[in-house]
Motif scaffolding. Structure first.
Motif, PDB file in Angstrom:
ATOM      1  N   ALA A   1       0.819  -1.212   0.000  1.00  0.00           N
ATOM      2  CA  ALA A   1       0.000   0.000   0.000  1.00  0.00           C
ATOM      3  C   ALA A   1       0.855   1.266   0.000  1.00  0.00           C
ATOM      4  O   ALA A   1       0.311   2.381  -0.019  1.00  0.00           O
ATOM      5  CB  ALA A   1      -0.936   0.002   1.211  1.00  0.00           C
ATOM      6  N   GLY A   2       2.172   1.088   0.026  1.00  0.00           N
ATOM      7  CA  GLY A   2       3.072   2.237  -0.010  1.00  0.00           C
ATOM      8  C   GLY A   2       3.326   2.875   1.341  1.00  0.00           C
ATOM      9  O   GLY A   2       3.852   3.989   1.413  1.00  0.00           O
ATOM     10  N   HIS A   3       2.990   2.166   2.430  1.00  0.00           N
ATOM     11  CA  HIS A   3       3.197   2.713   3.762  1.00  0.00           C
ATOM     12  C   HIS A   3       4.665   2.568   4.178  1.00  0.00           C
ATOM     13  O   HIS A   3       5.304   1.556   3.872  1.00  0.00           O
ATOM     14  CB  HIS A   3       2.315   1.991   4.792  1.00  0.00           C
ATOM     15  CG  HIS A   3       0.861   2.036   4.453  1.00  0.00           C
ATOM     16  ND1 HIS A   3      -0.055   1.148   4.984  1.00  0.00           N
ATOM     17  CD2 HIS A   3       0.159   2.860   3.632  1.00  0.00           C
ATOM     18  CE1 HIS A   3      -1.254   1.428   4.517  1.00  0.00           C
ATOM     19  NE2 HIS A   3      -1.150   2.452   3.685  1.00  0.00           N
ATOM     20  N   LEU A   4       5.179   3.548   4.868  1.00  0.00           N
ATOM     21  CA  LEU A   4       6.496   3.442   5.481  1.00  0.00           C
ATOM     22  C   LEU A   4       6.392   2.460   6.640  1.00  0.00           C
ATOM     23  O   LEU A   4       5.478   2.560   7.465  1.00  0.00           O
ATOM     24  CB  LEU A   4       6.943   4.815   5.995  1.00  0.00           C
ATOM     25  CG  LEU A   4       8.282   4.895   6.723  1.00  0.00           C
ATOM     26  CD1 LEU A   4       9.427   4.496   5.811  1.00  0.00           C
ATOM     27  CD2 LEU A   4       8.496   6.310   7.269  1.00  0.00           C
ATOM     28  N   CYS A   5       7.296   1.481   6.697  1.00  0.00           N
ATOM     29  CA  CYS A   5       7.212   0.440   7.727  1.00  0.00           C
ATOM     30  C   CYS A   5       8.482   0.410   8.571  1.00  0.00           C
ATOM     31  O   CYS A   5       9.584   0.650   8.070  1.00  0.00           O
ATOM     32  CB  CYS A   5       7.011  -0.933   7.090  1.00  0.00           C
ATOM     33  SG  CYS A   5       5.423  -1.127   6.242  1.00  0.00           S
ATOM     34  N   ALA A   6       8.316   0.083   9.847  1.00  0.00           N
ATOM     35  CA  ALA A   6       9.458  -0.065  10.751  1.00  0.00           C
ATOM     36  C   ALA A   6       9.109  -1.034  11.864  1.00  0.00           C
ATOM     37  O   ALA A   6       7.955  -1.105  12.301  1.00  0.00           O
ATOM     38  CB  ALA A   6       9.865   1.285  11.346  1.00  0.00           C
ATOM     39  N   ILE A   7      10.107  -1.783  12.287  1.00  0.00           N
ATOM     40  CA  ILE A   7       9.988  -2.614  13.485  1.00  0.00           C
ATOM     41  C   ILE A   7      10.498  -1.782  14.659  1.00  0.00           C
ATOM     42  O   ILE A   7      11.558  -1.150  14.571  1.00  0.00           O
ATOM     43  CB  ILE A   7      10.806  -3.904  13.336  1.00  0.00           C
ATOM     44  CG1 ILE A   7      10.180  -4.804  12.265  1.00  0.00           C
ATOM     45  CG2 ILE A   7      10.899  -4.660  14.666  1.00  0.00           C
ATOM     46  CD1 ILE A   7      10.991  -6.034  11.923  1.00  0.00           C
ATOM     47  N   VAL A   8       9.732  -1.763  15.742  1.00  0.00           N
ATOM     48  CA  VAL A   8      10.098  -0.985  16.928  1.00  0.00           C
ATOM     49  C   VAL A   8      10.085  -1.932  18.117  1.00  0.00           C
ATOM     50  O   VAL A   8       9.020  -2.371  18.565  1.00  0.00           O
ATOM     51  CB  VAL A   8       9.123   0.191  17.167  1.00  0.00           C
ATOM     52  CG1 VAL A   8       9.658   1.112  18.254  1.00  0.00           C
ATOM     53  CG2 VAL A   8       8.883   0.971  15.880  1.00  0.00           C
ATOM     54  N   THR A   9      11.262  -2.251  18.648  1.00  0.00           N
ATOM     55  CA  THR A   9      11.355  -3.309  19.648  1.00  0.00           C
ATOM     56  C   THR A   9      12.380  -3.007  20.731  1.00  0.00           C
ATOM     57  O   THR A   9      13.396  -2.353  20.472  1.00  0.00           O
ATOM     58  CB  THR A   9      11.728  -4.644  18.960  1.00  0.00           C
ATOM     59  OG1 THR A   9      11.916  -5.663  19.945  1.00  0.00           O
ATOM     60  CG2 THR A   9      13.003  -4.521  18.134  1.00  0.00           C
ATOM     61  N   ALA A  10      12.103  -3.515  21.927  1.00  0.00           N
ATOM     62  CA  ALA A  10      13.069  -3.386  23.023  1.00  0.00           C
ATOM     63  C   ALA A  10      14.232  -4.354  22.862  1.00  0.00           C
ATOM     64  O   ALA A  10      15.250  -4.235  23.538  1.00  0.00           O
ATOM     65  CB  ALA A  10      12.365  -3.640  24.361  1.00  0.00           C
ATOM     66  N   THR A  11      14.090  -5.304  21.956  1.00  0.00           N
ATOM     67  CA  THR A  11      15.130  -6.304  21.722  1.00  0.00           C
ATOM     68  C   THR A  11      16.437  -5.648  21.313  1.00  0.00           C
ATOM     69  O   THR A  11      16.447  -4.612  20.647  1.00  0.00           O
ATOM     70  CB  THR A  11      14.674  -7.282  20.615  1.00  0.00           C
ATOM     71  OG1 THR A  11      13.489  -7.942  21.048  1.00  0.00           O
ATOM     72  CG2 THR A  11      15.732  -8.306  20.295  1.00  0.00           C
ATOM     73  N   THR A  12      17.544  -6.249  21.696  1.00  0.00           N
ATOM     74  CA  THR A  12      18.852  -5.764  21.298  1.00  0.00           C
ATOM     75  C   THR A  12      18.945  -5.708  19.778  1.00  0.00           C
ATOM     76  O   THR A  12      18.516  -6.628  19.078  1.00  0.00           O
ATOM     77  CB  THR A  12      19.954  -6.701  21.843  1.00  0.00           C
ATOM     78  OG1 THR A  12      19.781  -6.812  23.257  1.00  0.00           O
ATOM     79  CG2 THR A  12      21.332  -6.171  21.544  1.00  0.00           C
ATOM     80  N   ARG A  13      19.525  -4.642  19.258  1.00  0.00           N
ATOM     81  CA  ARG A  13      19.504  -4.389  17.821  1.00  0.00           C
ATOM     82  C   ARG A  13      20.121  -5.521  17.006  1.00  0.00           C
ATOM     83  O   ARG A  13      19.591  -5.909  15.963  1.00  0.00           O
ATOM     84  CB  ARG A  13      20.213  -3.069  17.515  1.00  0.00           C
ATOM     85  CG  ARG A  13      20.102  -2.659  16.046  1.00  0.00           C
ATOM     86  CD  ARG A  13      20.695  -1.289  15.793  1.00  0.00           C
ATOM     87  NE  ARG A  13      20.580  -0.934  14.397  1.00  0.00           N
ATOM     88  CZ  ARG A  13      19.511  -0.405  13.828  1.00  0.00           C
ATOM     89  NH1 ARG A  13      18.432  -0.175  14.560  1.00  0.00           N
ATOM     90  NH2 ARG A  13      19.486  -0.115  12.543  1.00  0.00           N
ATOM     91  N   PHE A  14      21.254  -6.086  17.468  1.00  0.00           N
ATOM     92  CA  PHE A  14      21.895  -7.097  16.638  1.00  0.00           C
ATOM     93  C   PHE A  14      21.095  -8.403  16.603  1.00  0.00           C
ATOM     94  O   PHE A  14      21.326  -9.251  15.752  1.00  0.00           O
ATOM     95  CB  PHE A  14      23.357  -7.344  17.035  1.00  0.00           C
ATOM     96  CG  PHE A  14      23.571  -7.949  18.398  1.00  0.00           C
ATOM     97  CD1 PHE A  14      23.408  -9.307  18.629  1.00  0.00           C
ATOM     98  CD2 PHE A  14      23.991  -7.157  19.456  1.00  0.00           C
ATOM     99  CE1 PHE A  14      23.626  -9.858  19.878  1.00  0.00           C
ATOM    100  CE2 PHE A  14      24.211  -7.704  20.717  1.00  0.00           C
ATOM    101  CZ  PHE A  14      24.026  -9.057  20.924  1.00  0.00           C
ATOM    102  N   ILE A  15      20.137  -8.566  17.522  1.00  0.00           N
ATOM    103  CA  ILE A  15      19.213  -9.699  17.457  1.00  0.00           C
ATOM    104  C   ILE A  15      18.003  -9.343  16.595  1.00  0.00           C
ATOM    105  O   ILE A  15      17.488 -10.185  15.848  1.00  0.00           O
ATOM    106  CB  ILE A  15      18.743 -10.111  18.866  1.00  0.00           C
ATOM    107  CG1 ILE A  15      19.936 -10.521  19.741  1.00  0.00           C
ATOM    108  CG2 ILE A  15      17.720 -11.241  18.796  1.00  0.00           C
ATOM    109  CD1 ILE A  15      19.568 -10.815  21.189  1.00  0.00           C
ATOM    110  N   ALA A  16      17.559  -8.100  16.669  1.00  0.00           N
ATOM    111  CA  ALA A  16      16.355  -7.672  15.948  1.00  0.00           C
ATOM    112  C   ALA A  16      16.587  -7.506  14.452  1.00  0.00           C
ATOM    113  O   ALA A  16      15.690  -7.788  13.641  1.00  0.00           O
ATOM    114  CB  ALA A  16      15.840  -6.360  16.531  1.00  0.00           C
ATOM    115  N   GLU A  17      17.774  -7.053  14.060  1.00  0.00           N
ATOM    116  CA  GLU A  17      18.020  -6.772  12.645  1.00  0.00           C
ATOM    117  C   GLU A  17      17.838  -7.990  11.732  1.00  0.00           C
ATOM    118  O   GLU A  17      17.315  -7.840  10.618  1.00  0.00           O
ATOM    119  CB  GLU A  17      19.403  -6.161  12.462  1.00  0.00           C
ATOM    120  CG  GLU A  17      19.456  -4.697  12.889  1.00  0.00           C
ATOM    121  CD  GLU A  17      20.807  -4.056  12.631  1.00  0.00           C
ATOM    122  OE1 GLU A  17      21.827  -4.786  12.704  1.00  0.00           O
ATOM    123  OE2 GLU A  17      20.833  -2.848  12.354  1.00  0.00           O
TER     124      GLU A  17
END
Length: 218
Positions: free
Chosen positions: A101-117
């Motif tokens: 649909a053309g929406h900007l998307c992002a994951i927002v998490t308390a998880t440590t970045r190198f695990i979340a990426e």
């Protein structure tokens, strides 16, 4: 602009990414066999309120402090390959609908970045807002770099990220945030379309009271 934000643990994925990462490292002999039990103990203390997010992060990251970042990046790539088949197709489809649909998307998490990426790559979401580990030289220090991406700080991280794009949350045409946890209420209340996903007891009560959509897992 329309924006879709997604929590990670127990939202996009039906499990705890930190536990999955711990099991992955145990299987490779990087962490001792009891690491899973130790991690669970820290998580229980965190839930009980006797351990804050800084202490939980340090306890989780400290065992990896003796390894360089190159090793962590290699493990992260292997972890990504192992996790990809475990990501539920309905959640992949949810993210794709917003992307299509053309929406900007992002994951927002308390998880440590190198695990979340790695999960960001699995979902095809380039923007991952997560708790950053402090790196000294070429190794993890055990501390958190800046504010953790948790609670009210999630909203702060989103606003800082949007500021780099020349906008702010309240100026967007429409915004969604999908989460399972009442700890995410500051961000849920800030978007135009909050969605509770298999929510915890407190969030379920708030969603029912406010008339927010609730997504259950099949």
């Amino acid at each position: 602009m329309k924006l879709a934000l997604f929590d990670l643990d127990h939202t996009l994925i039906p499990f705890d990414s930190g536990m999955a990462w711990t099991r992955f490292l145990v299987a490779r002999g990087v962490l001792p066999a009891d690491a899973e039990t130790v991690y669970l103990g820290y998580c229980q203390q965190y839930v009980d309120g006797t351990l804050d997010i800084h202490e939980l992060h340090r306890a989780s990251v400290a065992p990896l402090a003796s390894f360089g970042m190159a090793a962590l990046r290699q493990w992260a790539a292997e972890f990504e390959a192992q996790m990809a088949p475990q990501v539920p197709e309905p959640m992949r489809a949810l993210v794709r609908r917003h992307q299509d649909a053309g929406h900007l998307c992002a994951i927002v998490t308390a998880t440590t970045r190198f695990i979340a990426e790695p999960f960001g790559r699995v979902f095809g979401v380039a923007d991952v807002l997560a708790t950053r580990s402090l790196v000294i030289g070429d190794t993890l220090d055990g501390g958190i770099d800046g504010d953790p991406c948790f609670g009210v700080h999630k909203l702060m991280h989103v606003n800082q990220w949007l500021a780099t794009r020349g906008t702010r949350l309240e100026a967007l045409e429409q915004s969604w945030f999908y989460s399972d946890s009442a700890s995410d209420l500051p961000l849920l209340c800030a978007v135009s379309d909050p969605v509770a996903v298999a929510p915890d007891e407190r969030l379920r009560a708030r969603a029912i009271e406010a008339g927010w959509p609730i997504l259950e897992r099949s």
